[in-house]
Scaffold this active site. Structure first.
Site, mmCIF file in Angstrom:
data_model
loop_
_atom_site.group_PDB
_atom_site.id
_atom_site.type_symbol
_atom_site.label_atom_id
_atom_site.label_comp_id
_atom_site.label_asym_id
_atom_site.label_seq_id
_atom_site.Cartn_x
_atom_site.Cartn_y
_atom_site.Cartn_z
ATOM 1 N N LYS B 69 0.845 -1.203 0.000
ATOM 2 C CA LYS B 69 0.000 0.000 0.000
ATOM 3 C C LYS B 69 0.877 1.249 0.000
ATOM 4 O O LYS B 69 1.947 1.270 0.639
ATOM 5 C CB LYS B 69 -0.884 -0.049 1.249
ATOM 6 C CG LYS B 69 -1.945 1.037 1.346
ATOM 7 C CD LYS B 69 -2.838 0.762 2.572
ATOM 8 C CE LYS B 69 -3.903 1.816 2.747
ATOM 9 N NZ LYS B 69 -4.713 1.591 3.952
ATOM 10 N N SER B 164 -9.541 1.481 3.549
ATOM 11 C CA SER B 164 -8.830 2.292 2.579
ATOM 12 C C SER B 164 -7.768 1.518 1.785
ATOM 13 O O SER B 164 -7.146 2.097 0.891
ATOM 14 C CB SER B 164 -8.137 3.444 3.299
ATOM 15 O OG SER B 164 -7.262 2.929 4.263
ATOM 16 N N SER B 188 -9.529 -0.844 7.684
ATOM 17 C CA SER B 188 -9.040 -0.602 6.328
ATOM 18 C C SER B 188 -8.426 -1.780 5.597
ATOM 19 O O SER B 188 -8.170 -1.671 4.411
ATOM 20 C CB SER B 188 -8.004 0.527 6.361
ATOM 21 O OG SER B 188 -8.646 1.720 6.735
#
Lengths: 489, 516
Positions: B69, B164, B188
């Protein structure tokens, strides 16, 4: 009017690496050469507590009679400033590492060292916190140790009549003795801000102002005194005191309002989530299987505390029979105590006499040439040698001073060599001395008559004449004896 | 299996890497990746190949393509957090978890897309645009979707990944990598895992180092692990967990990587069903899936009981206060001076700060900063921040009590519904969405507990539905064992994507286990 003064003292911990990052600490390094990722507040970096800094804080707390909090916490103090890359400073606002201590110091009355009183000031708390970036970026001073502030202004008398300066001075000595900070104001390792307010007896404390930009102990006294006066005058004229920050202007000798810091600054304190509570142990609470490397043991540190200045001074007075004010001067000058003790070891002269040579002669040479003890061209060995000659009565004390002046040139000669070279040795031959005395007596009939008539003072003149004849190489005590013997028997 | 294939030489690391890269290119429309590190990945693959040739692979992860990420620092590769503030920022260091993966020989394909600074539950609010859920293009979804007008609607009908860590979830789900790192602060990692039909593990707080993870909420963030099966998650966990001296919040105890046992007998287990997780808005589909799962355990002999976590209803509000407060603090360092975006405004330092921060941050981030600073003001601190901390302790204690009463694992839904279409999702603002979507996942972050999403079934619309298991602190072994058992029982179907079929080969066929 009762003034209330609180001092906020920032001392830079003496350690190899910084409080929260692994980067090195080094005075006067090129700007930005010692910055780790954490120091630059690169995103994703985390603080890691430096064990040595914790130990330094505990030592300092113990030396100042504080209670050490076995559990202390870290907080973030937020404000935006160019020298604060993260936008916050990590400090200990809620529960600091040490609280409720005291500092004893000696105050001179009327600037006379012979009249000193001991006073005590309360220490509210000691906290660990990050230093801002200023000292990293602004440093352009050179590395040499000539520090006129230290050498010059203190002079021979290391005694302050301002309680604030005296207290801070004592704190400096303590920190230096512990090794927790080098605490030199000129190098930014010690910064002092003063909070000042005044009030009438029986009333509540007045509004306080904060005074910053104080760069030496002498300015500290001036700044505080000025601010107290200013506030009194303001209030007596019907004015009010603003809760503001003022800067001390050393040239004008007054405090001026600093650029407005937005009235009341809200620092939005928040616990620092990346640092768990700091847990300290003592012998009782230390779990059995805990790795010694992982913990800080308060008792262990306590056992290893060096002698504090007040203790050192007391010992010096006791062991060497010197005066208390002498001990102050010895401790105040870096390396002087050691020098003194070395001389004492190497000479038969009594410490009470040695101290005079150290403080009156050696120290004043050092001051004149702005040198530190370490830089002295006359080593303790040489001085001891010289004092031995004096003690054995091979030279007079006037001659000794001359020899010292020669030694000071640092040409590598020993005291004995200088004595021989300059023919400063006292005449040892009694007969020779007798002859000279006789010669003088013979040449001064009037004086002889006066002496025989009872006027002893004139004897000194004859002694002086003998001294002149011998070019200072006669022992005045011996000369006096000889003359008396000849004249009064 | 892929690891075995590498060891046996059936496929080489460079081949594997190239296939993933080309699949990545074909699935570009998913927008799962912000940066693709093609050159460095191929180089790493070559080095791995060399090791295999010498018969000295570094471990199971050697040569395995992974994605990370974009809020983890990667040396030499741009790290943006999907924000203007860090566009073009190249970090000089690797996050500890990234370094560990690289040290194991993993091949880093690239940085995945997210909501800006990890704030959001859709992966829709980053400056590089939203991430599309690969299942939007699956046969399963297309078959079930109501045919309206033509291909135009395929475009507008795509569903979100959740957030997210949507990019990471999409990357794993679409087979462009075998494992990905996400982060989990309020759900997330688990939320997008549920929507994308992959395994999403949130480890116990303090188990895995956060050094190098750009923080959202320091006291709740953890690096998250996304994989296609539970066994893989265990392998990745094994390579990442353990004390890091650079992160003072990691525990000191030694971590022993474990081989995940294949449970056959769950009769000794006690499964708790927290009644408060029957939240308003929970779809009937998920509700029935949840019940079916409970039945499954019961029928296998486990003790399944209803439990209560009474303070669950306060967790969202509490989270908002604590999260925004920490965000306000963590974002204070972005002032344009040392790194990142700097505005051209140069009238004064303050105006430069203000302009930089306005230009660099999106509305969501700025909104949270303002709220956070409000809560941290001296006059509000006691009523908001301190209060929220107290409520947080109550929430954590709820879990402690339940686990102490003999319950081993909690079983809950992960999301309220299946993935919604993007056009629907953006009708509500980020804050509202977050409040809604975090409700089932967020309490585990408050309490620091480990939790995992396991894909369970497809919804009526052909989209993945997942269920969540929450375990005791540092009991990942037990948590993952139960999750693995469950995974085996439900046999979640593989995504049927055109693009993947085109790149088809043995390796992608038997897709339950990649590593062992």
């Amino acid at each position: 009017w009762i003034p209330v003064v609180g001092l906020e003292i920032h001392a830079q911990i003496s350690s190899n690496s910084k409080l929260f990052s692994g980067s090195q600490v080094q005075f006067a390094a090129p700007p930005n050469s010692l910055v780790s990722f954490f120091d630059a507040s690169l995103p994703g970096t985390l603080p890691v507590l430096n064990r040595r800094c914790v130990e330094a804080a505990v030592m300092t707390g113990l030396a100042l009679n504080c209670s050490i909090n076995k559990k202390s916490l870290f907080d973030r103090k937020h404000y935006f400033y160019a020298d604060l890359p993260a936008g916050y400073q990590i400090t200990q606002q809620r529960v600091p590492i040490a609280v409720n201590g005291s500092l004893s110091y000696s105050l001179c009355i009327d600037n006379k060292m012979s009249q000193m009183v001991t006073k005590t000031v309360r220490i509210k708390q000691i906290q660990l916190e990050q230093d801002s970036g200023k000292s990293l970026h602004d440093d352009t001073r050179s590395q040499t140790l000539v520090d006129l502030n230290r050498a010059g202004k203190l002079g021979l008398f290391s005694c302050f009549s301002s309680p604030f300066s005296a207290a801070v001075r004592e704190l400096q000595l303590i920190l230096q003795t512990l090794g927790s900070s080098q605490a030199v104001m000129a190098e930014g390792q010690l910064r002092v801000d003063a909070n000042v307010s005044v009030h009438q007896p029986g009333e509540l404390y007045g509004v306080r102002t904060e005074v910053k930009n104080i760069n030496s102990l002498r300015f500290l006294a001036k700044a505080v005194d000025y601010e107290i006066q200013r506030q009194i005058e303001e209030l007596e004229n019907g004015g009010t005191i603003l809760n503001e920050t003022r800067a001390f202007d050393s040239k004008l000798g007054c405090t001026l309002p600093m650029r407005d810091k937005e009235g009341k600054q809200d620092y939005r304190f928040m616990p620092e989530p990346n640092l768990p509570p700091l847990i300290l142990y003592d012998a009782k609470s230390l779990p059995a299987n805990m790795n010694h490397q992982q913990v800080v043991n308060i008792d262990w540190i306590h056992e290893r505390l060096p002698d504090l200045p007040s203790v050192k001074r007391a010992k010096l007075v006791e062991w060497y029979g010197i005066l208390p004010e002498h001990s102050f001067t010895l401790l105040n000058e870096d390396g002087l105590t050691e020098f003194f003790e070395n001389v004492v070891k190497q000479t038969q002269m009594k410490p009470k006499r040695v101290i005079g040579w150290i403080l009156n002669d050696l120290l004043s040479y050092l001051k004149q040439h702005s040198l530190t003890v370490k830089e002295s061209p006359v080593s303790s060995f040489l001085l001891a040698d010289l004092l031995n000659l004096l003690e054995k009565k091979e030279i007079s004390s006037t001659a000794a001073k001359q020899v010292l002046a020669e030694l000071w040139k640092g040409e590598g000669k020993t005291p004995l060599e200088i004595v021989k070279e300059k023919k400063l040795g006292l005449i040892q031959d009694q007969k020779e001395l007798e002859q000279i005395c006789q010669a003088v007596i013979d040449g001064r009939e009037n004086e002889v008559i006066a002496i025989k008539a009872g006027n002893r003072k004139v004897l000194n003149k004859l002694i002086g004449l003998v001294q002149r004849e011998t070019q200072g190489r006669s022992n005045p005590v011996l000369v006096k004896q000889l003359l008396e013997k000849k004249l009064l028997e | 299996q892929v690891s075995a294939a590498l060891r046996e030489g059936r496929v080489t690391p460079t081949e594997l890497c190239q296939r993933c890269l080309s699949l990545l290119k074909s699935t570009k429309f998913l927008n799962a990746y912000i940066t693709v590190a093609e050159e460095t990945a191929l180089k790493q693959a070559e080095e791995s190949e060399e090791r295999y040739r010498r018969g000295q692979p570094l471990g199971v992860l050697d040569g395995i393509p992974v994605a990370v990420k974009d809020n983890f620092n990667t040396a030499g590769i741009e790290t943006t957090c999907a924000s203007n503030m860090l566009k073009g920022y190249i970090s000089p260091y690797n996050a500890t978890v990234v370094q560990k993966l690289l040290d194991q020989g993993a091949v880093l394909l690239g940085k995945t897309n997210l909501d800006e600074f990890a704030m959001g539950s859709g992966s829709t609010d980053g400056v590089f645009g939203p991430v599309r859920n690969p299942w939007s293009y699956s046969r399963q979804y297309k078959e079930k979707s109501v045919p309206e007008s033509h291909s135009e609607d395929e475009e507008s009908n795509w569903v979100i990944t959740g957030g997210s860590s949507g990019g990471s979830a999409a990357a794993v789900s679409s087979f462009t990598c075998f494992a990905a790192l996400g982060s989990d602060t309020g759900g997330s990692t688990r939320n997008p895992a549920a929507h994308c039909g992959v395994v999403g593990l949130k480890p116990t707080y303090g188990l895995i180092s956060r050094h190098g993870l750009i923080p959202l909420v320091n006291s709740m963030d953890v690096p998250g692990i996304l994989t296609r099966c539970v066994d893989d998650a265990a392998v990745v966990l094994g390579s990442l967990a353990g004390h890091d001296p650079k992160d003072s919040t990691t525990i000191q105890d030694n971590f022993e990587p474990f081989e995940l046992p294949s449970l056959t007998n769950v009769s000794k287990l006690s499964i708790g069903i927290p009644k408060e997780y029957h939240a308003p808005g929970l779809s009937s589909e998920i509700l029935s899936l949840w019940s079916k799962a409970a039945e499954l355990f019961k029928n296998a002999g486990a003790r399944v009981i209803e439990v209560s976590l009474p303070h669950t209803c306060y967790s969202i509000v509490c989270y908002h206060v604590l999260c925004t407060a920490e965000v306000a603090s963590n974002m204070a360092r972005f002032d344009g001076l040392e790194y990142g975006h700097r505005s051209d405004m140069n009238k004064s330092t303050e105006s430069m700060y203000a302009a930089t921060r306005r230009e660099g941050f999106n509305d969501v981030v700025r909104g949270r900063i303002l709220s956070g600073n409000y809560f941290l003001l001296k006059q509000n601190y006691e009523n908001y921040f301190i209060k929220a901390q107290k409520v947080r302790r109550l929430i954590a204690n709820d879990f402690v009590k339940v686990f102490e009463s003999g319950v081993d694992i909690l079983l809950t839904p992960t999301t309220l519904t299946d993935a919604v279409p993007y056009v629907e999702f953006i009708k509500e603002d980020n804050r509202t969405r977050s409040a809604q979507d975090d409700i089932l996942t967020q309490a585990a972050n408050m309490a620091g507990l480990p939790a995992i999403n396991v894909p369970a079934a497809l919804s009526e619309r052909g989209l993945p539905l997942g269920l969540q298991f929450i375990g005791r602190s540092f009991q990942e072994r037990q948590l993952l064992s139960v999750a693995k058992w469950f995974e085996k029982q439900v046999k979640f179907p593989m995504i049927q994507l055109e693009e993947v079929k085109r790149h088809d080969h043995d390796v992608f066929q038997h897709q339950k286990s990649s590593f062992s």
